[in-house]
Design a protein around this motif. Structure first.
Motif, PDB file in Angstrom:
ATOM      1  N   GLY A 128       7.939   9.912  -4.159  1.00  0.00           N
ATOM      2  CA  GLY A 128       8.790  10.748  -3.328  1.00  0.00           C
ATOM      3  C   GLY A 128       8.051  11.467  -2.211  1.00  0.00           C
ATOM      4  O   GLY A 128       8.594  12.369  -1.585  1.00  0.00           O
ATOM      5  N   LEU A 129       6.819  11.050  -1.941  1.00  0.00           N
ATOM      6  CA  LEU A 129       6.041  11.664  -0.868  1.00  0.00           C
ATOM      7  C   LEU A 129       6.336  11.035   0.493  1.00  0.00           C
ATOM      8  O   LEU A 129       6.012  11.610   1.532  1.00  0.00           O
ATOM      9  N   LEU A 130       6.935   9.854   0.478  1.00  0.00           N
ATOM     10  CA  LEU A 130       7.280   9.128   1.698  1.00  0.00           C
ATOM     11  C   LEU A 130       8.587   8.402   1.439  1.00  0.00           C
ATOM     12  O   LEU A 130       8.752   7.786   0.387  1.00  0.00           O
ATOM     13  N   GLU A 131       9.507   8.483   2.391  1.00  0.00           N
ATOM     14  CA  GLU A 131      10.828   7.872   2.213  1.00  0.00           C
ATOM     15  C   GLU A 131      11.077   6.797   3.253  1.00  0.00           C
ATOM     16  O   GLU A 131      10.549   6.863   4.367  1.00  0.00           O
ATOM     17  N   ALA A 132      11.912   5.834   2.877  1.00  0.00           N
ATOM     18  CA  ALA A 132      12.358   4.831   3.833  1.00  0.00           C
ATOM     19  C   ALA A 132      13.072   5.548   4.971  1.00  0.00           C
ATOM     20  O   ALA A 132      13.805   6.510   4.750  1.00  0.00           O
ATOM     21  N   GLY A 133      12.811   5.111   6.181  1.00  0.00           N
ATOM     22  CA  GLY A 133      13.426   5.723   7.347  1.00  0.00           C
ATOM     23  C   GLY A 133      12.569   6.793   7.996  1.00  0.00           C
ATOM     24  O   GLY A 133      12.884   7.265   9.091  1.00  0.00           O
ATOM     25  N   THR A 134      11.484   7.197   7.331  1.00  0.00           N
ATOM     26  CA  THR A 134      10.591   8.205   7.910  1.00  0.00           C
ATOM     27  C   THR A 134       9.936   7.648   9.167  1.00  0.00           C
ATOM     28  O   THR A 134       9.470   6.513   9.186  1.00  0.00           O
ATOM     29  N   VAL A 135       9.931   8.436  10.213  1.00  0.00           N
ATOM     30  CA  VAL A 135       9.288   8.049  11.464  1.00  0.00           C
ATOM     31  C   VAL A 135       7.861   8.584  11.446  1.00  0.00           C
ATOM     32  O   VAL A 135       7.639   9.786  11.311  1.00  0.00           O
ATOM     33  N   LEU A 136       6.911   7.675  11.546  1.00  0.00           N
ATOM     34  CA  LEU A 136       5.493   8.031  11.621  1.00  0.00           C
ATOM     35  C   LEU A 136       5.046   7.909  13.073  1.00  0.00           C
ATOM     36  O   LEU A 136       5.502   7.017  13.789  1.00  0.00           O
ATOM     37  N   THR A 137       4.163   8.796  13.485  1.00  0.00           N
ATOM     38  CA  THR A 137       3.667   8.754  14.864  1.00  0.00           C
ATOM     39  C   THR A 137       2.168   9.007  14.883  1.00  0.00           C
ATOM     40  O   THR A 137       1.595   9.503  13.912  1.00  0.00           O
ATOM     41  N   PHE A 138       1.553   8.659  15.997  1.00  0.00           N
ATOM     42  CA  PHE A 138       0.185   9.088  16.263  1.00  0.00           C
ATOM     43  C   PHE A 138       0.004   9.219  17.761  1.00  0.00           C
ATOM     44  O   PHE A 138       0.747   8.639  18.547  1.00  0.00           O
ATOM     45  N   ARG A 139      -0.989  10.008  18.111  1.00  0.00           N
ATOM     46  CA  ARG A 139      -1.319  10.195  19.518  1.00  0.00           C
ATOM     47  C   ARG A 139      -2.831  10.185  19.666  1.00  0.00           C
ATOM     48  O   ARG A 139      -3.526  10.939  18.996  1.00  0.00           O
ATOM     49  N   GLN A 140      -3.321   9.310  20.520  1.00  0.00           N
ATOM     50  CA  GLN A 140      -4.738   9.269  20.864  1.00  0.00           C
ATOM     51  C   GLN A 140      -4.844   9.770  22.294  1.00  0.00           C
ATOM     52  O   GLN A 140      -4.553   9.038  23.241  1.00  0.00           O
ATOM     53  N   PRO A 180       0.779  -1.232   0.000  1.00  0.00           N
ATOM     54  CA  PRO A 180       0.000   0.000   0.000  1.00  0.00           C
ATOM     55  C   PRO A 180       0.820   1.296   0.000  1.00  0.00           C
ATOM     56  O   PRO A 180       0.375   2.295  -0.542  1.00  0.00           O
ATOM     57  N   LEU A 181       2.009   1.296   0.582  1.00  0.00           N
ATOM     58  CA  LEU A 181       2.798   2.522   0.654  1.00  0.00           C
ATOM     59  C   LEU A 181       3.704   2.735  -0.563  1.00  0.00           C
ATOM     60  O   LEU A 181       4.317   3.791  -0.708  1.00  0.00           O
ATOM     61  N   ALA A 182       3.768   1.751  -1.450  1.00  0.00           N
ATOM     62  CA  ALA A 182       4.693   1.799  -2.582  1.00  0.00           C
ATOM     63  C   ALA A 182       4.481   3.023  -3.469  1.00  0.00           C
ATOM     64  O   ALA A 182       5.447   3.671  -3.877  1.00  0.00           O
ATOM     65  N   GLY A 183       3.239   3.365  -3.772  1.00  0.00           N
ATOM     66  CA  GLY A 183       2.969   4.515  -4.635  1.00  0.00           C
ATOM     67  C   GLY A 183       3.470   5.814  -4.039  1.00  0.00           C
ATOM     68  O   GLY A 183       4.049   6.650  -4.737  1.00  0.00           O
ATOM     69  N   LEU A 184       3.259   5.986  -2.730  1.00  0.00           N
ATOM     70  CA  LEU A 184       3.737   7.197  -2.048  1.00  0.00           C
ATOM     71  C   LEU A 184       5.258   7.263  -2.079  1.00  0.00           C
ATOM     72  O   LEU A 184       5.833   8.343  -2.254  1.00  0.00           O
ATOM     73  N   MET A 185       5.894   6.109  -1.945  1.00  0.00           N
ATOM     74  CA  MET A 185       7.356   6.072  -1.932  1.00  0.00           C
ATOM     75  C   MET A 185       7.918   6.335  -3.325  1.00  0.00           C
ATOM     76  O   MET A 185       8.877   7.092  -3.475  1.00  0.00           O
ATOM     77  N   ARG A 186       7.318   5.733  -4.342  1.00  0.00           N
ATOM     78  CA  ARG A 186       7.798   5.960  -5.708  1.00  0.00           C
ATOM     79  C   ARG A 186       7.628   7.420  -6.118  1.00  0.00           C
ATOM     80  O   ARG A 186       8.437   7.955  -6.877  1.00  0.00           O
ATOM     81  N   ASP A 219      -3.169   9.477   4.655  1.00  0.00           N
ATOM     82  CA  ASP A 219      -4.309   9.704   3.779  1.00  0.00           C
ATOM     83  C   ASP A 219      -4.144  11.027   3.018  1.00  0.00           C
ATOM     84  O   ASP A 219      -4.460  11.106   1.822  1.00  0.00           O
ATOM     85  N   GLN A 220      -3.650  12.054   3.673  1.00  0.00           N
ATOM     86  CA  GLN A 220      -3.406  13.327   3.002  1.00  0.00           C
ATOM     87  C   GLN A 220      -2.342  13.173   1.920  1.00  0.00           C
ATOM     88  O   GLN A 220      -2.472  13.753   0.833  1.00  0.00           O
ATOM     89  N   LEU A 221      -1.307  12.381   2.190  1.00  0.00           N
ATOM     90  CA  LEU A 221      -0.285  12.118   1.174  1.00  0.00           C
ATOM     91  C   LEU A 221      -0.889  11.361  -0.002  1.00  0.00           C
ATOM     92  O   LEU A 221      -0.579  11.651  -1.174  1.00  0.00           O
ATOM     93  N   ARG A 222      -1.764  10.421   0.292  1.00  0.00           N
ATOM     94  CA  ARG A 222      -2.426   9.635  -0.763  1.00  0.00           C
ATOM     95  C   ARG A 222      -3.306  10.549  -1.627  1.00  0.00           C
ATOM     96  O   ARG A 222      -3.330  10.420  -2.844  1.00  0.00           O
ATOM     97  N   GLN A 223      -4.019  11.484  -0.997  1.00  0.00           N
ATOM     98  CA  GLN A 223      -4.846  12.435  -1.728  1.00  0.00           C
ATOM     99  C   GLN A 223      -3.990  13.343  -2.610  1.00  0.00           C
ATOM    100  O   GLN A 223      -4.350  13.657  -3.746  1.00  0.00           O
ATOM    101  N   GLU A 224      -2.830  13.746  -2.089  1.00  0.00           N
ATOM    102  CA  GLU A 224      -1.894  14.555  -2.869  1.00  0.00           C
ATOM    103  C   GLU A 224      -1.408  13.792  -4.091  1.00  0.00           C
ATOM    104  O   GLU A 224      -1.319  14.342  -5.188  1.00  0.00           O
ATOM    105  N   LEU A 225      -1.127  12.507  -3.920  1.00  0.00           N
ATOM    106  CA  LEU A 225      -0.684  11.664  -5.031  1.00  0.00           C
ATOM    107  C   LEU A 225      -1.792  11.546  -6.067  1.00  0.00           C
ATOM    108  O   LEU A 225      -1.538  11.648  -7.270  1.00  0.00           O
ATOM    109  N   ASP A 226      -3.023  11.345  -5.621  1.00  0.00           N
ATOM    110  CA  ASP A 226      -4.154  11.203  -6.546  1.00  0.00           C
ATOM    111  C   ASP A 226      -4.411  12.490  -7.324  1.00  0.00           C
ATOM    112  O   ASP A 226      -4.894  12.452  -8.449  1.00  0.00           O
ATOM    113  N   ALA A 227      -4.096  13.643  -6.712  1.00  0.00           N
ATOM    114  CA  ALA A 227      -4.333  14.936  -7.362  1.00  0.00           C
ATOM    115  C   ALA A 227      -3.311  15.216  -8.459  1.00  0.00           C
ATOM    116  O   ALA A 227      -3.548  16.053  -9.321  1.00  0.00           O
ATOM    117  N   GLU A 228      -2.175  14.546  -8.424  1.00  0.00           N
ATOM    118  CA  GLU A 228      -1.112  14.789  -9.422  1.00  0.00           C
ATOM    119  C   GLU A 228      -1.452  14.180 -10.753  1.00  0.00           C
ATOM    120  O   GLU A 228      -2.136  13.295 -10.960  1.00  0.00           O
TER     121      GLU A 228
END
Length: 133
Positions: A56-68, A48-54, A124-133
């Motif tokens: 250049g919207l997401l790179e290997a080594g990126t630290v993702l976080t969330f807080r609930q 699922p993340l391959a498109g974002l990585m190809r 999801d915002q990155l995915r929307q950005e990819l779809d808009a391109e």
């Protein structure tokens, strides 16, 4: 006596953990700049993340976080070169943002809207950005 300290990128650890008993993992160590070094073939993102990585919207080594806040829960994951997520406290990488989020929360949850980049964007915002391109 000298001390030897070896630091591995989280993607290397994820690959070692995901190897089956029949896999052979080759690790090459060299001394200084003068030693010959073998170049490993670059990993190709899958899943699922391959498109974002190809894109250049997401790179290997990126630290993702969330807080609930209400659940008083924090999550942290690192994107591997293969497009998986290595979640703190788990030895195996997860193939999707939702599976990685579920590992932290214990609930079925949409990881695309939960995980955030260091800049604050959700996947999801990155995915929307990819779809808009």
């Amino acid at each position: 006596m000298a001390t030897l300290s070896i630091h591995f990128d989280p993607a290397v650890i994820a690959r070692l953990v995901s190897a089956s008993g029949d896999d052979t993992i080759h690790v090459t160590l060299s001394l200084g700049e003068g030693a010959a070094s073998a170049q490993a073939a670059p990993a190709i993102p899958q899943g699922p993340l391959a498109g974002l990585m190809r894109a250049g919207l997401l790179e290997a080594g990126t630290v993702l976080t969330f807080r609930q806040r209400r659940a008083n829960r924090l999550g942290r994951a690192i994107v591997t070169a293969e497009g998986q997520l290595v979640v703190d406290g788990h030895s195996s990488p997860f193939p999707s943002p939702s599976k990685a989020a579920e590992a932290v929360t214990g609930n079925v949850i949409n990881g695309w809207t939960l995980w955030r980049t260091p800049e604050g964007s959700t996947l999801d915002q990155l995915r929307q950005e990819l779809d808009a391109e």
